[in-house]
Write an enzyme that holds these catalytic residues in place. Structure first.
Site, mmCIF file in Angstrom:
data_model
loop_
_atom_site.group_PDB
_atom_site.id
_atom_site.type_symbol
_atom_site.label_atom_id
_atom_site.label_comp_id
_atom_site.label_asym_id
_atom_site.label_seq_id
_atom_site.Cartn_x
_atom_site.Cartn_y
_atom_site.Cartn_z
ATOM 1 N N ASP A 7 0.832 -1.198 0.000
ATOM 2 C CA ASP A 7 0.000 0.000 0.000
ATOM 3 C C ASP A 7 0.870 1.253 0.000
ATOM 4 O OD1 ASP A 7 -2.761 1.127 0.362
ATOM 5 O OD2 ASP A 7 -1.875 1.884 2.229
ATOM 6 N N GLU A 56 14.668 -15.550 -0.528
ATOM 7 C CA GLU A 56 15.014 -16.671 0.348
ATOM 8 C C GLU A 56 13.938 -17.754 0.315
ATOM 9 O OE1 GLU A 56 15.853 -15.481 4.346
ATOM 10 O OE2 GLU A 56 16.954 -13.691 3.716
#
Length: 581
Positions: free
Chosen positions: A235, A287
């Site tokens: 956002d 990751e």
């Protein structure tokens, strides 16, 4: 055999159907599901209420996920469902790692995730890192701590101006109206410092100059990634870092350009430091594998938008210039060309979107021949009213035109039903803080957030069987209920389902784009994606279609060799008519 095999054959000889072509974008061979995905936005409080309290919930989403899988989308983006006092419909978060009780529990979230994975749907969650709720424990601790404390340094507190600090630190204005600063009580009841809130006063901005804020949000990212989400929509991604010294700004509160105040100079938006944040986030997501993504809500021009989606930053960014292009064929061509050219320059896909939870639904916006509602405002009974039939016809044409474009597409819940904005909302039921902060001068965004109609003969049209919905559902939505449309091959819902199936089978999301110059006029627009011509007619008169096999038309009654006014068709061309770039 194509699932979207021709509705009709205009001719069999397609050797010159497209005419001269101007290549803009070549086919995309870079790996990544998100580069061509269709992502469906769920606004949880308005999607489906399973517990009968009048507010949609996670269990309701789980219940209806099969409908989204059947529609043919690739992923679901959930607007905020975190713990929140709901002053701004969940965009005021008090706990980023828990579910608000009105939506359910973390257990409900896990059940929803399991069902989405069973159906082959990915889940993207909405992250709100610019600000939190004034009831967040960190902000409560800041209020209780003295000026200059580590607790206050989590947020943007400043001394006021004037002889006794009685004036705000600068002249910044809130997106929702009024000053962007609120003063707190100091020692012994005296006026104290001011805190910054670019949105509502209940939404204090974090201080992203503080490493502790970075650490906290990295913890939040890992929390949801560990629960299996496929990424985050971020956002107001351009707002986190503010210019040093917080200089005055006389331009628009939303950072848009105005006379004397170009948007790129807005001191609260688009600062260089935001990119360092997202580079770290990208490393964190990597990751977890190459299929986790970040999508920026960054309201900036296209050339600056490319900075958010460089190879080491975000994967996608919302294309607001496309949303705001409307049905202006010249503007649409320019935005599409610029989008593909600029984003190709950094190896990123474009996204396309026509509606979301912050704008009037496009079935209503396109129902005006003149000026419609301004951005961020709804439509009330006292306003000029859209032509609903015209709006739905144009919305179908615009949606089909968008779904043929290469890149990723975002759909807002209910647009597949052709829903208009909710107009008949009494003032006392309005929830958007914009309405209150402007004294009713701006209606705000409630109209596009009205709950969905699922079953035409059920209480509350199947949204929920208990309390009245949190916003009233218009009686006119009955004819648009999902169950009624599902049984009609000529419905808006069937058009979306067919178009998405055809898009997938033709692999249009990874396709090319060449402008079909003979069909790019002042009242029509045509492009070729692979060997598919997408043609939209916005003339008041019918448009004779070129040679080829018509795969799908936006008007169910469309027939013959002419496109009606406000109609789009996908036309399969022969191998000599277009080059499969």
């Amino acid at each position: 055999m194509l699932a979207c095999m021709s509705v009709e054959t205009v001719t069999q000889d397609t050797s010159a159907a497209a005419g001269p072509l101007t290549l803009i974008h070549t086919a995309d061979a870079i790996p990544g599901w998100w580069r061509s995905a269709v992502i469906y936005q769920v606004y949880p409080r308005s999607f489906r209420d399973l517990n009968g309290d009048g507010i949609g919930d996670l269990a309701g989403i789980t219940e209806e996920l099969p409908h989204l899988a059947d529609l043919g989308v690739d992923a679901v983006w959930l607007s905020p469902f975190f713990k929140s006092p709901q002053r701004d419909a969940g965009y005021d978060v008090s706990d980023y790692c828990d579910v608000d009780p009105i939506f359910g529990t973390l257990g409900d979230f896990d059940v929803m995730m399991a069902e989405s994975h069973r159906l082959g749907l990915r889940v993207i969650v909405d992250l709100v890192p610019n600000h939190c709720s004034a009831q967040h424990p960190a902000f409560l601790a800041a209020l209780a701590a003295p000026a200059g404390s580590p607790e206050r340094d989590m947020f943007i507190f400043r001394d006021g101006t004037g002889s006794e600090g009685q004036e705000p630190p600068n002249n910044w204005q809130s997106h929702f109206g009024g000053p962007a600063w609120t003063q707190v009580e100091g020692q012994e009841g005296r006026p104290g410092q001011w805190y910054l809130h670019l949105f509502d006063s209940s939404q204090p901005d974090f201080n992203w100059d503080n490493p502790a804020v970075h650490a906290e949000f990295e913890r939040v990212l890992r929390f949801w990634l560990d629960r299996g989400v496929s990424g985050f929509r971020v956002d107001v991604a351009h707002a986190l870092v503010k210019a040093p010294g917080l200089p005055a700004w006389g331009g628009r509160a939303d950072g848009g350009s105005s006379d004397g105040y170009p948007g790129h100079e807005a001191p609260m938006f688009g600062q260089p430091g935001v990119h360092d944040i997202y580079r770290k986030w990208r490393l964190l997501l990597d990751e977890y594998g190459p299929d986790r993504i970040l999508c920026a809500e960054a309201s900036v021009d296209l050339h600056r938008l490319a900075h958010w989606v460089r190879p080491d930053e975000m994967h996608q960014a919302f294309n607001f210039p496309y949303l705001h292009a409307g049905l202006d064929v010249y503007r649409l061509r320019s935005v599409i060309t610029d989008s593909l050219t600029v984003l190709d320059g950094v190896g990123a896909p474009s996204t396309w979107v026509l509606s979301n939870h912050d704008v009037v639904r496009h079935a209503s916006r396109f129902g005006y021949n003149g000026l419609g509602p301004r951005d961020g405002d709804g439509i009330g009974l006292a306003d000029p009213q859209p032509d609903h039939d015209l709006g739905r016809r144009r919305a179908a044409a615009a949606s089909m035109f968008m779904l043929g474009l290469p890149g990723a597409a975002y759909l807002y819940q209910g647009e597949e039903l052709g829903l208009p904005d909710g107009i008949e909302i009494p003032d006392h039921l309005r929830q958007d803080p914009t309405f209150a902060r402007t004294g009713g001068q701006r209606l705000g965004r409630d109209g596009c957030r009205v709950p969905l109609p699922w079953r035409g003969e059920d209480p509350h049209l199947g949204f929920g069987s208990g309390s009245d919905p949190w916003l009233p559902i218009p009686a006119s939505f009955k004819a648009l209920a999902r169950d009624l449309q599902a049984g009609s091959p000529a419905s808006h819902l069937s058009l979306y389902r067919d178009a998405l199936a055809c898009r997938r089978e033709l692999d249009l999301g990874r396709g090319s784009l060449s402008w079909a110059e003979d069909w790019c006029t002042g009242s029509s627009l045509g492009y070729v994606n692979g060997t598919t011509l997408v043609l939209m007619n916005l003339n008041h008169e019918p448009l004779e279609m070129p040679e080829g096999n018509v795969l799908i038309r936006s008007l169910p009654a469309g027939a013959g060799h002419a496109l009606a006014s406000g109609e789009t068709a996908w036309i399969q061309l022969g191998p000599d008519a277009a080059t499969a770039f």
